[in-house]
Design a protein around this motif. Structure first.
Motif, PDB file in Angstrom:
ATOM      1  N   ASP A 189       0.846  -1.211   0.000  1.00 47.67           N
ATOM      2  CA  ASP A 189       0.000   0.000   0.000  1.00 47.67           C
ATOM      3  C   ASP A 189       0.873   1.250   0.000  1.00 47.67           C
ATOM      4  O   ASP A 189       0.555   2.259  -0.633  1.00 47.67           O
ATOM      5  N   GLY A 204       0.770  -3.904   9.089  1.00 51.51           N
ATOM      6  CA  GLY A 204      -0.654  -3.725   9.398  1.00 51.51           C
ATOM      7  C   GLY A 204      -1.177  -5.012   9.992  1.00 51.51           C
ATOM      8  O   GLY A 204      -0.763  -5.429  11.078  1.00 51.51           O
ATOM      9  N   ASP A 207      -3.533   1.541   7.540  1.00 56.63           N
ATOM     10  CA  ASP A 207      -4.293   0.500   8.231  1.00 56.63           C
ATOM     11  C   ASP A 207      -4.203   0.649   9.750  1.00 56.63           C
ATOM     12  O   ASP A 207      -5.190   0.925  10.413  1.00 56.63           O
TER      13      ASP A 207
END
Ligand SMILES: NC(=O)C1=CN([C@@H]2O[C@H](COP(=O)(O)OP(=O)(O)OC[C@H]3O[C@@H](n4cnc5c(N)ncnc54)[C@H](OP(=O)(O)O)[C@@H]3O)[C@@H](O)[C@H]2O)[C@@H](O)CC1
Ligand SMILES: [K+]
Length: 501
Positions: free
Chosen positions: A66, A127, A155
């Protein structure tokens, strides 16, 4: 139907993994989810902060994946961005490797020097996959980030366990955390909550229909959780339809707690409320009460007789009751009478070491409202569990009661495994008598035939709503008088005029 309302569901990391897999199996590629996740974080940043020198810390898994997306999107938006990767980029696998390959900016060594001149740090280290305590390289980086920089967590802040909010060796303290699809228990449970900052829950294309098969058991507490069971005022209703709550007083010098509980029960809609105590106490109570009735009731046998009238259908035992055998006997009498019970304060301490007797003798709904100290006395064998949420759930299973483990992140657990985590309580609620008011509110809702889990969740949320916005100077009496405002706020939520949840 899911066990908890789909909108309020909180997902454990394992459940979130299932939501991801079900979505990918349903035809949405993992890279699409990752692109959506990274874009959601970048958008949240762009909506809040001006362009500035940014460092994205990328971990070895999909959280890092991400991060590469966030970096690309912020760079496209005009930010000066560098990445710093914990693992060699060549060692990345799967979707994260795809996203790293799409990054065409600088990649700095994972050293505190990478922070020089950078004011915004994006934490995309770990995360859902955090599996052990942070190692020294990461802890050094957290320390070097310090307090002068803005941190945005992807997250979860790295180091926070998403399942229970515990900290694995250390953790970033974020200004903003952007999570995906649904919040995680660790965002609401302390100490994780204090590390999360503002929480944004982003839609990344996962359909809420996946929740049907996942059937999460945890929820953020809010009106939608208890709305279906909240007492409805009928035009042709009668006060006798709305139950009769009984609060048991301590001695003449200890009547205030039961009086507070009684007034709260009345405000929350119990049709009738009585405060009872011995002869001396009853006279003191009578001097204070108007709408609340008073009765002289002496000892456990007197309580049994008083509660043998089945219209008196909810009892609150414990506030300022005194610790000892008499209070314990009062608890047993209330259980034997078959009314719904709230055991609070001294009732809980009086049961220490012999609580199993109460669990065996429970005949109707029972709600226990311990703070951490009372909980430890009542359930010493559960004190080793890692989080308050886990302790509350285990205690509810063991006792067959609904357990309200009080605190800033109050946990309401049902014997069937459901848990609601509350997050609307301002610190001003930590004031003398606040717990007595809560116990009375729960009693008043039980009297109105609300199921125990929903009654406890509603009372906790309304208690927070009553305190919210009052500011310093709040005392327990104010809470009771502000209940009509809290009830109105709950109604507004349900009509969709308030905030979500
Ligand atoms: N699944 C999806 O489709 C989507 C997922 N999404 C995103 O993915 C995240 C979950 O990804 P994830 O499962 O890869 O876990 P992640 O948090 O990256 O960490 C695992 C890596 O860290 C390592 N590691 C663990 N602890 C460590 C420690 N203390 N110290 C050092 N290393 C440690 C661990 O190593 P290992 O234990 O294997 O040795 C492994 O390499 C989720 O939070 C969300 O952001 C979104 O893009 C939406 C789509
Ligand atoms: K993170």
């Amino acid at each position: 139907m899911t066990s908890v309302p789909a909108d309020l569901a909180l997902l454990t990391t394992e459940e979130m993994g299932r939501a991801d897999r079900l979505t990918i199996d349903g035809g949405i590629p993992g890279t699409t989810l990752m692109e959506n996740a990274g874009r959601a974080v970048a958008d949240a940043i762009l909506a809040r902060y001006p362009a500035q020198a940014t460092l994205v810390l990328c971990g070895p898994g999909n959280n890092g994946g991400d991060g590469w997306v966030v970096a690309r999107r912020l760079k496209q938006a005009g930010f000066d961005v560098a990445c710093s990767a914990l693992a060699p980029v060549a060692a990345l696998r799967g979707d994260a490797a795809v996203m790293a390959a799409r990054w065409n900016g600088p990649v700095l060594p994972f050293e505190p020097a990478a922070l020089d001149g950078r004011t915004l740090i994006v934490d995309a280290l770990f995360g859902a996959g955090l599996a052990r305590d942070l190692d020294s390289a990461v802890l050094r980086m957290i320390e070097a980030v310090g307090e002068g920089r803005r941190v945005v967590a992807v997250d979860l802040p790295s180091g926070v366990n998403g399942d229970d909010g515990t900290i694995r060796g250390g953790a970033f303290t974020a200004d903003l955390s952007v999570t995906f699809f649904r919040a995680k228990p660790g965002h609401l449970l302390y100490p994780g909550r204090a590390r999360t900052g503002q929480l944004v829950v982003a839609d990344i294309g996962i359909s809420p229909s996946v929740l049907e098969s996942i059937d999460p058991k945890a929820a953020r507490n809010g009106p939608a959780l208890f709305a279906r069971h909240f007492p409805v005022l009928r035009q042709d209703g009668h006060k006798y339809d709305r139950g009769h709550t009984v609060t048991l007083s301590g001695g003449a010098l200890h009547t205030g707690a039961a009086r507070l509980a009684a007034r709260a029960a009345l405000r929350i809609g119990s049709g009738l409320v009585s405060t009872i105590g011995d002869a001396e106490a009853a006279r003191v109570i009578a001097a204070h009460q108007t709408a609340v009735m008073v009765a002289e009731v002496d000892g456990p046998a007197g309580l049994a007789l008083f509660l043998s009238d089945r219209r008196r259908n909810a009892a609150v035992i414990g506030p300022a009751a005194g610790v000892g055998d008499t209070t314990f006997a009062h608890c047993r009498m209330a259980l034997a009478a078959g009314c719904a019970c709230v055991f609070d304060a001294d009732a809980l301490t009086s049961a220490a070491g012999r609580a199993d007797i109460l669990w065996r003798e429970r005949t109707a709904d029972l709600v226990l409202t311990p703070h951490d100290g009372e909980f430890a006395r009542l359930f010493p064998q559960l004190s080793g569990l890692p989080s308050r949420a886990a302790r509350a759930v285990a205690a509810a299973k063991e006792s067959g009661a609904v357990v309200v483990l009080k605190g800033a992140d109050c946990c309401i657990a049902a014997p069937d495994g459901r848990i609601a985590i509350n997050d609307n309580a301002p610190p001003t609620l930590a004031t003398a008598g606040s717990g007595d008011v809560l116990a009375g509110m729960i009693g008043g809702l039980l009297a109105q035939h609300m199921p125990a889990f929903e009654a406890a969740a509603a009372a906790v949320w309304l208690h927070g709503a009553a305190a919210e916005g009052f500011g310093r100077g709040l005392i327990a009496e104010d809470l009771v008088e502000r209940l009509p405002i809290a009830l109105q706020i709950a109604e507004n939520h349900l009509r969709g005029r308030g905030q979500a949840g």
